[in-house]
Design a protein around this motif. Structure first.
Motif, PDB file in Angstrom:
ATOM      1  N   LEU A 128       0.842  -1.191   0.000  1.00  0.00           N
ATOM      2  CA  LEU A 128       0.000   0.000   0.000  1.00  0.00           C
ATOM      3  C   LEU A 128       0.877   1.241   0.000  1.00  0.00           C
ATOM      4  CD1 LEU A 128      -2.935   1.113   0.217  1.00  0.00           C
ATOM      5  CD2 LEU A 128      -2.604   1.137   2.703  1.00  0.00           C
ATOM      6  N   ARG A 129       0.568   2.171  -0.890  1.00  0.00           N
ATOM      7  CA  ARG A 129       1.329   3.413  -0.930  1.00  0.00           C
ATOM      8  C   ARG A 129       1.030   4.247   0.314  1.00  0.00           C
ATOM      9  NH1 ARG A 129       3.352   5.351  -5.977  1.00  0.00           N
ATOM     10  NH2 ARG A 129       3.184   3.753  -7.594  1.00  0.00           N
ATOM     11  N   PRO A 130       2.000   5.012   0.807  1.00  0.00           N
ATOM     12  CA  PRO A 130       1.764   5.877   1.965  1.00  0.00           C
ATOM     13  C   PRO A 130       0.619   6.864   1.685  1.00  0.00           C
ATOM     14  CG  PRO A 130       4.105   5.723   1.496  1.00  0.00           C
ATOM     15  CD  PRO A 130       3.406   5.067   0.348  1.00  0.00           C
ATOM     16  N   LEU A 131      -0.272   7.020   2.665  1.00  0.00           N
ATOM     17  CA  LEU A 131      -1.467   7.842   2.473  1.00  0.00           C
ATOM     18  C   LEU A 131      -1.394   9.181   3.187  1.00  0.00           C
ATOM     19  CD1 LEU A 131      -4.218   5.081   2.804  1.00  0.00           C
ATOM     20  CD2 LEU A 131      -3.122   5.955   0.730  1.00  0.00           C
ATOM     21  N   ASN A 132      -0.345   9.399   3.972  1.00  0.00           N
ATOM     22  CA  ASN A 132      -0.181  10.700   4.629  1.00  0.00           C
ATOM     23  C   ASN A 132       1.303  11.029   4.726  1.00  0.00           C
ATOM     24  OD1 ASN A 132       0.830   9.564   7.278  1.00  0.00           O
ATOM     25  ND2 ASN A 132      -1.232   8.678   7.266  1.00  0.00           N
ATOM     26  N   ILE A 133       1.606  12.250   5.130  1.00  0.00           N
ATOM     27  CA  ILE A 133       2.977  12.734   5.136  1.00  0.00           C
ATOM     28  C   ILE A 133       3.861  11.920   6.076  1.00  0.00           C
ATOM     29  CG2 ILE A 133       4.439  14.688   5.788  1.00  0.00           C
ATOM     30  CD1 ILE A 133       2.301  16.557   4.735  1.00  0.00           C
ATOM     31  N   ILE A 134       3.374  11.657   7.281  1.00  0.00           N
ATOM     32  CA  ILE A 134       4.187  10.937   8.262  1.00  0.00           C
ATOM     33  C   ILE A 134       4.509   9.529   7.775  1.00  0.00           C
ATOM     34  CG2 ILE A 134       4.270  10.075  10.621  1.00  0.00           C
ATOM     35  CD1 ILE A 134       4.525  13.116  10.337  1.00  0.00           C
ATOM     36  N   ALA A 135       3.511   8.838   7.221  1.00  0.00           N
ATOM     37  CA  ALA A 135       3.742   7.490   6.708  1.00  0.00           C
ATOM     38  C   ALA A 135       4.763   7.505   5.568  1.00  0.00           C
ATOM     39  CB  ALA A 135       2.430   6.876   6.234  1.00  0.00           C
ATOM     40  N   LEU A 136       4.683   8.519   4.711  1.00  0.00           N
ATOM     41  CA  LEU A 136       5.630   8.629   3.597  1.00  0.00           C
ATOM     42  C   LEU A 136       7.046   8.859   4.099  1.00  0.00           C
ATOM     43  CD1 LEU A 136       6.305   8.957   0.567  1.00  0.00           C
ATOM     44  CD2 LEU A 136       5.733  11.385   0.824  1.00  0.00           C
ATOM     45  N   LEU A 137       7.213   9.778   5.052  1.00  0.00           N
ATOM     46  CA  LEU A 137       8.543  10.091   5.563  1.00  0.00           C
ATOM     47  C   LEU A 137       9.153   8.906   6.323  1.00  0.00           C
ATOM     48  CD1 LEU A 137       8.000  13.780   6.722  1.00  0.00           C
ATOM     49  CD2 LEU A 137       9.120  12.968   4.645  1.00  0.00           C
ATOM     50  N   HIS A 138       8.313   8.156   7.042  1.00  0.00           N
ATOM     51  CA  HIS A 138       8.812   6.953   7.716  1.00  0.00           C
ATOM     52  C   HIS A 138       9.227   5.899   6.682  1.00  0.00           C
ATOM     53  CE1 HIS A 138       8.517   7.469  12.047  1.00  0.00           C
ATOM     54  NE2 HIS A 138       7.412   8.166  11.865  1.00  0.00           N
ATOM     55  N   PHE A 139       8.487   5.816   5.594  1.00  0.00           N
ATOM     56  CA  PHE A 139       8.838   4.889   4.516  1.00  0.00           C
ATOM     57  C   PHE A 139      10.204   5.254   3.930  1.00  0.00           C
ATOM     58  CE2 PHE A 139       8.859   3.837  -0.026  1.00  0.00           C
ATOM     59  CZ  PHE A 139       8.596   2.476   0.016  1.00  0.00           C
ATOM     60  N   ILE A 140      10.455   6.540   3.742  1.00  0.00           N
ATOM     61  CA  ILE A 140      11.748   6.989   3.209  1.00  0.00           C
ATOM     62  C   ILE A 140      12.859   6.736   4.225  1.00  0.00           C
ATOM     63  CG2 ILE A 140      13.067   8.999   2.441  1.00  0.00           C
ATOM     64  CD1 ILE A 140      10.420  10.145   1.364  1.00  0.00           C
ATOM     65  N   LYS A 141      12.616   7.105   5.476  1.00  0.00           N
ATOM     66  CA  LYS A 141      13.626   6.973   6.536  1.00  0.00           C
ATOM     67  C   LYS A 141      14.032   5.516   6.756  1.00  0.00           C
ATOM     68  CE  LYS A 141      14.263   7.780  11.511  1.00  0.00           C
ATOM     69  NZ  LYS A 141      14.431   6.375  11.908  1.00  0.00           N
ATOM     70  N   ILE A 142      13.061   4.607   6.667  1.00  0.00           N
ATOM     71  CA  ILE A 142      13.339   3.200   6.978  1.00  0.00           C
ATOM     72  C   ILE A 142      13.569   2.381   5.707  1.00  0.00           C
ATOM     73  CG2 ILE A 142      12.436   1.126   8.079  1.00  0.00           C
ATOM     74  CD1 ILE A 142      10.840   2.975   9.946  1.00  0.00           C
ATOM     75  N   ASN A 143      12.549   2.263   4.871  1.00  0.00           N
ATOM     76  CA  ASN A 143      12.616   1.362   3.713  1.00  0.00           C
ATOM     77  C   ASN A 143      13.605   1.835   2.657  1.00  0.00           C
ATOM     78  OD1 ASN A 143       9.938   1.182   5.103  1.00  0.00           O
ATOM     79  ND2 ASN A 143       9.659  -0.540   3.742  1.00  0.00           N
ATOM     80  N   VAL A 144      13.459   3.103   2.234  1.00  0.00           N
ATOM     81  CA  VAL A 144      14.313   3.612   1.162  1.00  0.00           C
ATOM     82  C   VAL A 144      15.776   3.670   1.609  1.00  0.00           C
ATOM     83  CG1 VAL A 144      14.801   5.605  -0.296  1.00  0.00           C
ATOM     84  CG2 VAL A 144      12.430   4.899   0.088  1.00  0.00           C
ATOM     85  N   TRP A 145      16.019   4.201   2.807  1.00  0.00           N
ATOM     86  CA  TRP A 145      17.403   4.339   3.292  1.00  0.00           C
ATOM     87  C   TRP A 145      18.054   2.979   3.495  1.00  0.00           C
ATOM     88  CZ3 TRP A 145      17.314   9.170   2.227  1.00  0.00           C
ATOM     89  CH2 TRP A 145      18.402   9.994   2.508  1.00  0.00           C
TER      90      TRP A 145
END
Length: 232
Positions: free
Chosen positions: A96-113
């Motif tokens: 599921l794609r992130p649906l809000n700003i906090i979820a998106l930033l946590h996705f970048i901080k954890i998954n992407v990094w």
């Protein structure tokens, strides 16, 4: 007549799909880029490749800002594709794609990094300035992209982590959260950049290359967040 019949049979077989799908449902996109899941890209190979990318971006530029903009543009398409790749590799229930700003930033901080650098980013903060509620910060104490780049004194303000900022911007744009992302070296002034962090000069002495990725979302993103919050 026999030739006509033969050609007709051949066209019928050509129209059939010859694609074979594995029984476990996994495709080539689920496979790691390396031969084993624990294998990592050689840092020497990365350092050489990234140095050439910086050298290429440095051609015919008039200043540091233009160079950082070119590095940002190099990273942006990577972020767009990386978002789809990481979500595709997720199990169906969590795909599921992130649906809000906090979820998106946590996705970048954890998954992407973790996918790019083998670890999470060090911190995620929101601007403490009430006049800039659209600004968030992803903090990396030791950006890998800066580890093997020697910056001359006349270009001391250059931060090659603008490439990673472009990747973040691409992920945000691909997820439907348009933003402008810039990289800033804070060093020993880390306590005075509005990030609301603690430690000040002590953090700067410990992490001289500490970089803050400033994520500034577009006004329509905040408007959407407010509408979603009001409905919930």
């Amino acid at each position: 007549m026999s030739n006509a019949g033969g050609s007709g049979g051949g066209s019928g077989r050509a129209g059939e799909s010859r694609l074979r799908y594995p029984s476990n449902g996994k495709t080539i996109y689920h496979r790691p880029l390396n031969r084993t899941k624990t294998a990592e890209l050689s840092k020497a190979a990365f350092a050489y490749l990234f140095a050439e990318m910086v050298s290429y971006a440095q051609r015919r530029v008039t200043g540091i800002q233009e160079l950082e903009k070119r590095l940002n543009l190099q990273g942006h398409p990577i972020g767009l594709k990386l978002l789809d790749l990481l979500l595709f590799r997720e199990p169906p229930r969590s795909q599921l794609r992130p649906l809000n700003i906090i979820a998106l930033l946590h996705f970048i901080k954890i998954n992407v990094w973790t996918h790019l650098f083998g670890r999470q980013a060090d911190r995620l903060e929101k601007s403490s300035n009430p006049e800039t509620p659209d600004e968030f910060m992803i903090i990396d104490n030791e950006p890998l992209v800066n580890a093997y780049i020697s910056v001359p004194k006349e270009m001391s303000q250059l931060n090659c982590a603008a490439f990673a900022a472009g990747i973040i911007e691409g992920v945000c744009d691909g997820a439907g959260f348009p933003a402008r992302v810039t990289a800033h070296t804070v060093g020993d002034t880390s306590g005075s950049n509005g990030s609301g962090g603690t430690g000040g000069a002590a953090d700067g002495e410990m992490w001289p290359g500490r970089t803050v990725f400033l994520v500034k979302f577009q006004p329509e993103v905040l408007e959407r967040e407010a509408l979603i919050g009001a409905k919930s």
